[in-house]
Design a protein around this motif. Structure first.
Motif, PDB file in Angstrom:
ATOM      1  N   CYS A 189       0.875  -1.337   0.197  1.00  0.00           N
ATOM      2  CA  CYS A 189      -0.134  -0.081  -0.004  1.00  0.00           C
ATOM      3  C   CYS A 189       0.864   1.331   0.040  1.00  0.00           C
ATOM      4  CB  CYS A 189      -1.112   0.081   1.318  1.00  0.00           C
ATOM      5  SG  CYS A 189      -2.304  -0.893   1.290  1.00  0.00           S
ATOM      6  N   LEU A 190       1.832   1.122   0.703  1.00  0.00           N
ATOM      7  CA  LEU A 190       2.827   2.281   0.963  1.00  0.00           C
ATOM      8  C   LEU A 190       3.587   2.386  -0.512  1.00  0.00           C
ATOM      9  CD1 LEU A 190       4.252   2.124   4.537  1.00  0.00           C
ATOM     10  CD2 LEU A 190       2.486   3.911   3.495  1.00  0.00           C
ATOM     11  N   TYR A 191       3.942   1.673  -1.021  1.00  0.00           N
ATOM     12  CA  TYR A 191       4.802   1.566  -2.152  1.00  0.00           C
ATOM     13  C   TYR A 191       4.028   1.908  -3.332  1.00  0.00           C
ATOM     14  CZ  TYR A 191       8.762   0.610  -5.226  1.00  0.00           C
ATOM     15  OH  TYR A 191       9.736   0.527  -6.212  1.00  0.00           O
ATOM     16  N   SER A 192       2.932   1.382  -3.612  1.00  0.00           N
ATOM     17  CA  SER A 192       1.918   1.735  -4.613  1.00  0.00           C
ATOM     18  C   SER A 192       1.048   2.822  -4.358  1.00  0.00           C
ATOM     19  CB  SER A 192       1.149   0.515  -4.981  1.00  0.00           C
ATOM     20  OG  SER A 192       1.930  -0.538  -5.253  1.00  0.00           O
ATOM     21  N   LEU A 193       1.294   3.657  -3.275  1.00  0.00           N
ATOM     22  CA  LEU A 193       0.252   4.740  -3.113  1.00  0.00           C
ATOM     23  C   LEU A 193       0.330   5.873  -4.259  1.00  0.00           C
ATOM     24  CD1 LEU A 193      -1.718   6.214  -1.100  1.00  0.00           C
ATOM     25  CD2 LEU A 193       0.376   7.047   0.218  1.00  0.00           C
ATOM     26  N   PRO A 194       1.624   6.246  -4.490  1.00  0.00           N
ATOM     27  CA  PRO A 194       1.435   7.462  -5.646  1.00  0.00           C
ATOM     28  C   PRO A 194       0.960   7.219  -7.004  1.00  0.00           C
ATOM     29  CG  PRO A 194       3.629   6.666  -5.360  1.00  0.00           C
ATOM     30  CD  PRO A 194       2.965   5.927  -4.032  1.00  0.00           C
ATOM     31  N   PHE A 195       0.959   5.837  -7.395  1.00  0.00           N
ATOM     32  CA  PHE A 195       0.491   5.421  -8.570  1.00  0.00           C
ATOM     33  C   PHE A 195      -1.489   5.414  -8.624  1.00  0.00           C
ATOM     34  CE2 PHE A 195       4.437   3.464  -8.386  1.00  0.00           C
ATOM     35  CZ  PHE A 195       4.987   3.637  -9.747  1.00  0.00           C
ATOM     36  N   VAL A 196      -1.744   5.633  -7.289  1.00  0.00           N
ATOM     37  CA  VAL A 196      -3.220   5.708  -7.184  1.00  0.00           C
ATOM     38  C   VAL A 196      -3.790   7.068  -6.946  1.00  0.00           C
ATOM     39  CG1 VAL A 196      -5.351   4.732  -5.987  1.00  0.00           C
ATOM     40  CG2 VAL A 196      -3.551   3.268  -6.349  1.00  0.00           C
ATOM     41  N   VAL A 197      -2.903   7.618  -6.019  1.00  0.00           N
ATOM     42  CA  VAL A 197      -3.272   9.102  -5.755  1.00  0.00           C
ATOM     43  C   VAL A 197      -3.090  10.123  -6.908  1.00  0.00           C
ATOM     44  CG1 VAL A 197      -2.442  10.937  -4.229  1.00  0.00           C
ATOM     45  CG2 VAL A 197      -2.696   8.647  -3.145  1.00  0.00           C
ATOM     46  N   GLN A 198      -2.305  10.134  -7.674  1.00  0.00           N
ATOM     47  CA  GLN A 198      -1.921  10.943  -8.503  1.00  0.00           C
ATOM     48  C   GLN A 198      -2.889  11.076  -9.758  1.00  0.00           C
ATOM     49  OE1 GLN A 198       2.435  10.850  -9.613  1.00  0.00           O
ATOM     50  NE2 GLN A 198       2.974  11.553  -7.782  1.00  0.00           N
ATOM     51  N   PRO A 199      -3.340   9.888 -10.400  1.00  0.00           N
ATOM     52  CA  PRO A 199      -4.183   9.862 -11.399  1.00  0.00           C
ATOM     53  C   PRO A 199      -5.668  10.462 -10.978  1.00  0.00           C
ATOM     54  CG  PRO A 199      -3.131   7.700 -11.506  1.00  0.00           C
ATOM     55  CD  PRO A 199      -2.709   8.522 -10.241  1.00  0.00           C
ATOM     56  N   ILE A 200      -6.091  10.085  -9.556  1.00  0.00           N
ATOM     57  CA  ILE A 200      -7.260  10.608  -8.976  1.00  0.00           C
ATOM     58  C   ILE A 200      -6.932  12.303  -8.634  1.00  0.00           C
ATOM     59  CG2 ILE A 200      -8.891  10.310  -6.969  1.00  0.00           C
ATOM     60  CD1 ILE A 200      -8.058   7.573  -6.798  1.00  0.00           C
ATOM     61  N   GLN A 201      -5.785  12.617  -8.220  1.00  0.00           N
ATOM     62  CA  GLN A 201      -5.537  13.986  -7.856  1.00  0.00           C
ATOM     63  C   GLN A 201      -5.798  14.954  -9.158  1.00  0.00           C
ATOM     64  OE1 GLN A 201      -1.883  14.721  -5.833  1.00  0.00           O
ATOM     65  NE2 GLN A 201      -2.193  16.732  -6.139  1.00  0.00           N
ATOM     66  N   ASN A 202      -5.139  14.394 -10.223  1.00  0.00           N
ATOM     67  CA  ASN A 202      -5.161  14.939 -11.582  1.00  0.00           C
ATOM     68  C   ASN A 202      -6.527  15.024 -11.979  1.00  0.00           C
ATOM     69  OD1 ASN A 202      -2.409  15.258 -11.453  1.00  0.00           O
ATOM     70  ND2 ASN A 202      -2.082  13.262 -12.810  1.00  0.00           N
TER      71      ASN A 202
END
Length: 231
Positions: free
Chosen positions: A101-114
């Motif tokens: 979860c920690l290692y894959s967090l940016p791969f999920v957060v960033q598309p949703i944030q964009n």
């Protein structure tokens, strides 16, 4: 000749199970986090953004090492689990879940944030004038408009978890049926010179990566087409 053993299938099943759980958890966690990052103007937004994105540049063994220390008997997470009479998370499946979860967090957060940032304020303002509450606005306005971002995040999070190696090896080791995922199983085959089995797993991962990226590009193309039609 490429062959797959029973241990290979066990590793594949375990990997898919891990990726599914991690992706579900990340979608739940990433949605409010991405919303805050997209809307906030606080000074600490930049440090939080940096923390979320660190796995993109941080060697996975570094993250795995400190997670292993934290989950160990002398670490804070280890103390917490011991206090409640729970088994330690190091070298366990749920330890892999936390690390993934920690290692894959940016791969999920960033598309949703964009997607949240691209949506802008106008749709929410219109929904508010019509009397829509926060929950109603999310499910009737935000989610439909940002659905491609959620799909992209889910695809990237799932695929990235499937392909992990350094983090899962540091945290979980190599326990058959418990922490031996596909990447670790492939490493075992190569280390023991079982190249036929290694070819089989490697081909599966290559095909998985190809079709995952193809699906991702299709989603992005449809999103761009939809934006052109709206304009």
């Amino acid at each position: 000749m490429m062959t797959l053993t029973q241990d290979d299938w066990t590793a594949i099943t375990l990997t898919l199970q891990l990726a599914s759980i991690v992706t579900t958890i990340l979608l739940i966690i990433s949605t409010p986090l991405a919303w805050w990052l997209a809307r906030s103007h606080r000074w600490w937004k930049a440090p939080v953004n940096a923390l979320v994105a660190m796995p993109l540049v941080l060697p996975p063994t570094v993250l795995g090492f400190y997670l292993l220390v934290a989950m160990g008997p002398a670490g804070p997470i280890g103390h917490f689990t011991a206090f409640f009479g729970m088994n330690g998370l190091a070298f366990s499946f749920w330890g892999l879940v936390i690390g993934s979860c920690l290692y894959s967090l940016p791969f999920v957060v960033q598309p949703i944030q964009n997607a949240f940032q691209a949506m802008g304020n106008r749709p929410l303002e219109v929904a508010s004038t019509l009397g829509a509450g926060p929950i109603d606005r999310f499910f009737s306005v935000i989610f439909p408009l940002c659905k491609p971002g959620f799909i992209t995040g889910a695809i990237l999070g799932f695929a990235h978890t499937v392909g992990e190696f350094g983090v899962v090896l540091m945290i979980g080791g190599n326990i058959p049926g418990e922490t031996r995922v596909v990447s670790v199983q492939l490493y075992d085959h190569v280390e023991s010179l079982q190249y036929d089995s290694a070819h089989g797993l490697a081909l599966i991962l290559i095909l998985f990566a190809f079709f995952t990226l193809t699906g991702l590009f299709i989603v992005q193309r449809r999103q761009q087409t939809g934006m052109i039609v709206q304009e």
